[in-house]
Scaffold this active site. Structure first.
Site, PDB file in Angstrom:
ATOM      1  N   LEU A   1      -1.103  49.921  40.318  1.00 57.45           N
ATOM      2  CA  LEU A   1      -2.266  50.783  40.476  1.00 57.45           C
ATOM      3  C   LEU A   1      -3.321  50.496  39.424  1.00 57.45           C
ATOM      4  O   LEU A   1      -4.430  51.007  39.502  1.00 57.45           O
ATOM      5  CB  LEU A   1      -1.818  52.250  40.393  1.00 57.45           C
ATOM      6  CG  LEU A   1      -0.739  52.611  41.421  1.00 57.45           C
ATOM      7  CD1 LEU A   1      -0.216  54.014  41.185  1.00 57.45           C
ATOM      8  CD2 LEU A   1      -1.300  52.486  42.836  1.00 57.45           C
ATOM      9  N   ARG A   2      -2.952  49.743  38.442  1.00 58.64           N
ATOM     10  CA  ARG A   2      -3.849  49.271  37.379  1.00 58.64           C
ATOM     11  C   ARG A   2      -4.321  50.352  36.417  1.00 58.64           C
ATOM     12  O   ARG A   2      -5.021  50.050  35.461  1.00 58.64           O
ATOM     13  CB  ARG A   2      -5.071  48.549  37.937  1.00 58.64           C
ATOM     14  CG  ARG A   2      -4.762  47.237  38.648  1.00 58.64           C
ATOM     15  CD  ARG A   2      -3.893  46.341  37.820  1.00 58.64           C
ATOM     16  NE  ARG A   2      -4.024  44.945  38.149  1.00 58.64           N
ATOM     17  CZ  ARG A   2      -3.244  43.991  37.652  1.00 58.64           C
ATOM     18  NH1 ARG A   2      -2.269  44.295  36.810  1.00 58.64           N
ATOM     19  NH2 ARG A   2      -3.430  42.720  37.980  1.00 58.64           N
TER      20      ARG A   2
ATOM     21  N   ASP B   1       3.893  44.006  46.729  1.00 59.91           N
ATOM     22  CA  ASP B   1       3.608  43.399  45.423  1.00 59.91           C
ATOM     23  C   ASP B   1       2.110  43.489  45.120  1.00 59.91           C
ATOM     24  O   ASP B   1       1.518  42.591  44.525  1.00 59.91           O
ATOM     25  CB  ASP B   1       4.073  41.944  45.386  1.00 59.91           C
ATOM     26  CG  ASP B   1       4.300  41.445  43.957  1.00 59.91           C
ATOM     27  OD1 ASP B   1       4.317  40.220  43.746  1.00 59.91           O
ATOM     28  OD2 ASP B   1       4.432  42.294  43.049  1.00 59.91           O
TER      29      ASP B   1
END
Lengths: 320, 169, 439
Positions: free
Chosen positions: C64-65, C305
Site C-alpha cells: 500500500l506504500r 504482488d
C-alpha cells in the site's frame, strides 16, 4: 503479446540508431562495411574531412570513462565536419543525482543531433533512444556487458580485410566472455555474416556452458579452442575478476589461457590475432604476439575510425 | 518510357570525342576525369580512343552532395580514384547528363579535397538545361529540353552506350 | 442496510456451490444464500443477472506504500484499487518506511484503513527490527495490534542462526513466518539466469538462489516446528522441493504472483523495465510448473504482488529500475485466464484467490476466519460481483492505483483482460461500483 519493432530501424528498415548488432539485417552490416571502405580512403587523403555532418552537433555522453573510445568517436565526427561536445557525465550532474532522462532532456534542449553513449548498465542506450527527440540519433559506444556494436563492426571489417570470405572461417574468442560486450557484439556479427565455427574459450567462471545458446562452441581448453583457427580474438582480463572470486590470479590465467607464440602455432599459419584494446601484456597476450607478424591490433584502430564515420553518416542520413 | 525524343548515344559519343580532342589541343597536359558512373564510362573510352597515356581518373560526388539530409548516403556510389596529383593539374571533367549543376558543384568540392587544380573544364554528352547553379560546360554534344519530371540516364550494354528516358525518378 | 442481490450466478469455491440465485444481506452479514426469505424487505436491490457473485477476493500480497512511500501510493488510492479489483481482504508486507516493527505503526495503519472502509487490511509484522535481520521484534505485541504473521519482505536474514531463532520464537506462539525463498548472494542479479539474460548482458539469478534457500528453510522448519508461508515461488525446481516438503507433512503453504504465472524472461524484450520484477521472470518450463502447481494445490494461493512504483524509478536502465508492478486490479482477470487455460471450472479457479488464501491465514484473522473467502449464511458480507464476459484493456486511465506500471499494459502488450468487477461489498457496504445496477 505484440511483437516489438527493433528500435534501431525505422519503418523502412533503415538504420536510425546503432544500439546492438543483434537484429541488424546482414545487408545493413555489409553496407556499413562498404561505406567504411570509402572513408578509409578519405582518411588517407590530405584533406581528411567531408561535409556530411556539417552543422550537426554530436554529444559524446560517456557515463563510463574511456579516453581511447571517446577519442576515436571524436575524430570520426570531426572528419565528418560535425561539432563535437564531450560530456564527462561520471563527474557531473548525474553524480549530483540528476536522472539519466533529465540529462538527456537538457542536452536535447541544446539541439543535439546525435548522442554517442557509453554507460555501465546494459540497456541504457535503448532507454535514451526511446526518450530522445525524434530527429536525434543514438550510437551505443558500449553498454554494461550487453553490446559494443561499433567494435563488433570494426572487428568484422578487419576480418573481411585480411580474410575476405566469412563463410569459410573458424574464429576463436578467448577470455572473459560472460562479462564482455565486445564478445557479444562479435558473436552476433559473426553469426549474421555466416561464420560456420565460432569458439568461446576460457575457464568455466568466465565462459559458462549456457553461452552456447548464443551459437558458439564452448571450449574450456585453450589448445582445443585455438587449433586451426583463422582468427583469434583476445579479450582483456579485468582485475575485478580476481577480486570477485572468478579467477585466482593473472599468472595462472596467463599460463592456461594467455596467447603465447607456441599456442598461436596451433592456429592456422596465416591466422590473424585481434584485440579490442587496451592490451594487458603478459596477462592475456604475450608481447611477442601482440607485436608480431600475425597481430592486426593496430590496423583495428585505423579501421575503427573509418567504421565509426560510416556508422554516423549512415544513421544521420536516415529519418526516424 | 517516352519515345518523343530519340537520342543516339553512340553518335553523340563521336561528337563528344571530337569536342574533347579540340579541348585537349588547347591544354596539352590536361587529364580526363569521369564522373561516376556514366561519366566514368565515357572517360574510359575517351582515354583509349584519344590515345592518352595512363588511365582516366574517376570521381564521385557522394561525399559532398547537398541532398544528404533528405536522401542519406546513396547505396551504390563508386569511389574516387585519381591516378595523378591534383595540385597544379589541368583537368577535364567528363559527365553524361548535365542538369541542375549540383553534381558538378559537389565534384569540384571533392576534387579540392585532393589539392588545387590549375584549371577545370567540363565536357558533357547531353546538356538538358534546368541549371540551378552558375555552371557551364565548355562542350556539350547535344542540348535538349525535357520535362522537369523526366529522367535521362546513360546505360551500357557491353561496350555499346544507349540512353534511357523515364518519367519520374 | 438490508440489501438483496438478485439473480446472480453464485459461486462459493469452498463448498463447490455454483448456482443462479439470490443473496440477502443484513447488518453486514449474509442472511441467506440462494433464496431470500419471503419476509425480507430490501432497502436496495442489486440486479446481478449475467454477473458472477463470489466471496470478496483475498490477496495475500499487496503493497500500500503507506507509510513512507506516499509518492508511489497512498491508502486512499491503493485501497480504491483493491475495491476496484474486487479485493475485500489484503495482506500487506512490512516494508513500509518505517517498517512495521512497532505496534503503534501497525495500529495507525489499521485505523487509517478502517476509516476508509474499502478493504480489510491485514499487515504482516517485521520479523526483525528495521528488517535488518539481527534482532527480533515483539511478535506477541505486534500480533495483538493486528499482525497476521511475520515477514522480512525482500530483505534477507543473512545469519542462519538468527533465522533459526526467529522461527523458534514464532513457533512458541504458533505464528506463521512468511519468507521469500531467495538466497541473498545468488539472488543479487536482476534477471533470471538463462539465454535471455546472457544475450542481454544482465546479471543472472540462477534457480539455485531459490532452491538453496528452500533447502535451508525446510531444514530449519524441521528443527523448530515453525509454520512458514513461502512468498512468490518462481522456479520448477523450487516447486519440486515444495511438493516433497508438503508430502513429508511440513506445515508449509506457498503463493505465486500473477506475473510469474503468466510471463517469461523473453517478455523483457528490449530491456523493458516494466518487466523488472522480483523474483525475476523465469523460463517457459518454470512457468508451466507454476501453473500446474497452482492447479493441483502444491501452491495454495495466487497473489497480485501489487507494488506501485513511481515513473522515475522505472524510466532507468533495467538493472537500476525498481522491481515491481501494479496488480490489485488485475488479479481477478488474470486468475480467470489461468483457470480457463488449465480447464478448471469457476469454483476451482476462484478458490485460489478466495477460500484458499483465507485458509492460509487461518486463525490469524480471528473471527473472520469462519467466513472470509466464503459465501456462507451468517458470514460477513464481503462480496465481489463481476461480469465474466466484459473485455477491458489495461491503460493508465483504467487503473485506480497510483502505480501505472504493469507488464499487462495494453500499450506494450496488446493484452486484453476478460472479466471485470462491477460491484464490491465489504461488510455489506458498497466499497466500489462501476455504474449502479439497481433493479
Amino acid at each position: 503479446m505484440l511483437s516489438r519493432r527493433n528500435p534501431q530501424l525505422n519503418r523502412h528498415g533503415e538504420l536510425i540508431h546503432l544500439l546492438s548488432i543483434e537484429g541488424l539485417p546482414r545487408a545493413v552490416i555489409s553496407q556499413i562495411l562498404d561505406t567504411a571502405g570509402t572513408f578509409l580512403s578519405v582518411n588517407e587523403r590530405d584533406v581528411k574531412k567531408v561535409p556530411l555532418l556539417r552543422g550537426k552537433s554530436v554529444f559524446n555522453l560517456f557515463f563510463e570513462n574511456s579516453t581511447r573510445t571517446r577519442t576515436t568517436f571524436e575524430i570520426a565526427a570531426k572528419r565528418l565536419s560535425a561539432d563535437v561536445i564531450n560530456l564527462d557525465i561520471a563527474r557531473s550532474s548525474t553524480a549530483k543525482g540528476e536522472s539519466l532522462l533529465d540529462t538527456i532532456a537538457n542536452l536535447s534542449a541544446m539541439h543535439a543531433d546525435m548522442f554517442v553513449v557509453r554507460h555501465g548498465e546494459s540497456g541504457a542506450p535503448y532507454l535514451i533512444a526511446e526518450h530522445c527527440a525524434p530527429h536525434v540519433h543514438v550510437v551505443n559506444a558500449g553498454d554494461g556487458r550487453h553490446a559494443h556494436p561499433t567494435q563488433g563492426l570494426l572487428d568484422m571489417y578487419t576480418i573481411r580485410h585480411f580474410k575476405s570470405d566469412f563463410t569459410q572461417l573458424t574464429v576463436a574468442i578467448v577470455g572473459d566472455i560472460v562479462h564482455s560486450r565486445v564478445a557479444r557484439s562479435d558473436i552476433h556479427a559473426l553469426t549474421t555474416l555466416g561464420v560456420p565455427e565460432i569458439r568461446a574459450v576460457g575457464p568455466k567462471t568466465l565462459v559458462p556452458n549456457d553461452l552456447s545458446a548464443m551459437g558458439v562452441r564452448v571450449c574450456h581448453d585453450m589448445v582445443e579452442g585455438i587449433r586451426d583457427a583463422d582468427v583469434v580474438i583476445m579479450l582483456r582480463l579485468q582485475n575485478e575478476r580476481m577480486s570477485g572470486a572468478m579467477l585466482p590470479s593473472a599468472g595462472e590465467y596467463f599460463k592456461r589461457f594467455g596467447l603465447t607464440a607456441d599456442k598461436l602455432a596451433l592456429a592456422k599459419p596465416d591466422a590473424i590475432v585481434m584485440h579490442p584494446g587496451p592490451i594487458n601484456r603478459g596477462v592475456e597476450i604475450d608481447s611477442s604476439v601482440a607485436d608480431g607478424r600475425a597481430s592486426v591490433i593496430l590496423p583495428q584502430v585505423t579501421f575503427g575510425i573509418a567504421v565509426r564515420m560510416a556508422v554516423m553518416s549512415t544513421i544521420a542520413g536516415n529519418e526516424a | 518510357m517516352t519515345t518523343d525524343l530519340t537520342l543516339d548515344a553512340e553518335a553523340l559519343y563521336a561528337a563528344l570525342r571530337d569536342g574533347v580532342r579540340r579541348l585537349l589541343a588547347d591544354q596539352h597536359d590536361a587529364v580526363l576525369v569521369g564522373i561516376w558512373s556514366g561519366g566514368a564510362w565515357l572517360a574510359e573510352r575517351l582515354q583509349a580512343d584519344l590515345g592518352l597515356a595512363g588511365e582516366a581518373g574517376v570521381i564521385t560526388s557522394t561525399l559532398h552532395r547537398d541532398d544528404f539530409a533528405e536522401r542519406g548516403l546513396a547505396a551504390d556510389r563508386g569511389s574516387t580514384k585519381l591516378p595523378f596529383a591534383v595540385d597544379g593539374q589541368r583537368i577535364v571533367l567528363i559527365d553524361d547528363v548535365l542538369n541542375t549543376g549540383r553534381t558538378i558543384r559537389a565534384v569540384l568540392n571533392e576534387l579540392y579535397d585532393f589539392g588545387r587544380p590549375a584549371s577545370v573544364t567540363l565536357a558533357v554528352l547531353v546538356d538538358r538545361g534546368g541549371r540551378e547553379l552558375p555552371i557551364e560546360p565548355a562542350f556539350a554534344a547535344a542540348r535538349v529540353t525535357l520535362a522537369p519530371g523526366q529522367r535521362l540516364a546513360l546505360a551500357r550494354d557491353g561496350q555499346r552506350l544507349r540512353f534511357e528516358l523515364r518519367d519520374g525518378p | 442496510m438490508k440489501l438483496l442481490i438478485r439473480s446472480g450466478r453464485l459461486v462459493d469455491p469452498a463448498s463447490g456451490l455454483e448456482r443462479v440465485g439470490d443473496l440477502a444481506i443484513a447488518g453486514g452479514r449474509i442472511v441467506a444464500v440462494g433464496t431470500a426469505p419471503s419476509e425480507f424487505e430490501a432497502e436496495r436491490t442489486i440486479d446481478a443477472s449475467g454477473l458472477v457473485v463470489v466471496p470478496g477476493l483475498v490477496d495475500l500480497a499487496a503493497r500500500l506504500r503507506e507509510p513512507g512511500h506516499e509518492h508511489e501510493g497512498m491508502l486512499e488510492s491503493e485501497l480504491a484499487a483493491a475495491a476496484a479489483g474486487g479485493v475485500t481482504s489484503l495482506v500487506c508486507p512490512p516494508d513500509t518506511d518505517p517498517p512495521l516493527d512497532e505496534p503503534g505503526l501497525v495500529e495507525m495503519l489499521k485505523f487509517r484503513a478502517r476509516k476508509l472502509s474499502r478493504c480489510r487490511v491485514f499487515p504482516l509484522g517485521a520479523l526483525t527490527r528495521g528488517l535488518a535481520g539481527e534482532s527480533l521484534t515483539e511478535m506477541a505485541e505486534l500480533t495483538e495490534s493486528g499482525c497476521v504473521g511475520f515477514s522480512q519482505a525482500d530483505a534477507p536474514v543473512r545469519n542462519t542462526q538468527t533465522l533459526m531463532r526467529a522461527l523458534q520464537y514464532a513457533a512458541t506462539f504458533g505464528y506463521t513466518v512468511w519468507l521469500r525463498p531467495q538466497d541473498p548472494w545468488l539472488g543479487s542479479g536482476v534477471a533470471a539466469s538463462g539465454a535471455v539474460a546472457t544475450r542481454l548482458g544482465l546479471s543472472g539469478v540462477p534457480a539455485a538462489a531459490e532452491t538453496v534457500a528452500l533447502f535451508t528453510i525446510f531444514e530449519l522448519m524441521r528443527s523448530t516446528g515453525a509454520r512458514v508461508h513461502l512468498e512468490r515461488m518462481s522456479s520448477a525446481a523450487g516447486v519440486e522441493l515444495l511438493r516433497r516438503a508438503k508430502g513429508e507433512g511440513l506445515p508449509v503453504t506457498a503463493d505465486v504472483s500473477i506475473n510469474s504465472l503468466h510471463l517469461t524472461d523473453v517478455d523483457i524484450g528490449y530491456f523493458d523495465s516494466t518487466f523488472r520484477l522480483s523474483p525475476p521472470l523465469r523460463q517457459q518450463r518454470d512457468r508451466d510448473a507454476l501453473r500446474q502447481a497452482l492447479a493441483d494445490g502444491t501452491i495454495d494461493a495466487l497473489v497480485s504482488d501489487h507494488t506501485p512504483v513511481a515513473a522515475d524509478e522505472k524510466t532507468l536502465p533495467f538493472a537500476e529500475a525498481t522491481p515491481g508492478a501494479t496488480g490489485l486490479e488485475l488479479l481477478l482477470g488474470l486468475a480467470l485466464v489461468w483457470g480457463e487455460a488449465q480447464g478448471l471450472g469457476l469454483p476451482a479457479t476462484l478458490a485460489r484467490i478466495t477460500s484458499e488464501p483465507a485458509r492460509v491465514l487461518g486463525s490469524a484473522i480471528g473471527t473472520l476466519a469462519a467466513s472470509a473467502g466464503r459465501l456462507v449464511e451468517g458470514g460477513v458480507a464481503d462480496l465481489c460481483l463481476f461480469d465474466p464476459a466484459a473485455r477491458w484493456q489495461v491503460t493508465p486511465d483504467a487503473l485506480a492505483s497510483q502505480g501505472k506500471h504493469t507488464p499487462f499494459g495494453f500499450a506494450s502488450s496488446g493484452f486484453e483482460l476478460v472479466g471485470r468487477v462491477r460491484t464490491t461489498l465489504v461488510a455489506g457496504l458498497v466499497a466500489f461500483e462501476r455504474g449502479r445496477i439497481d433493479a
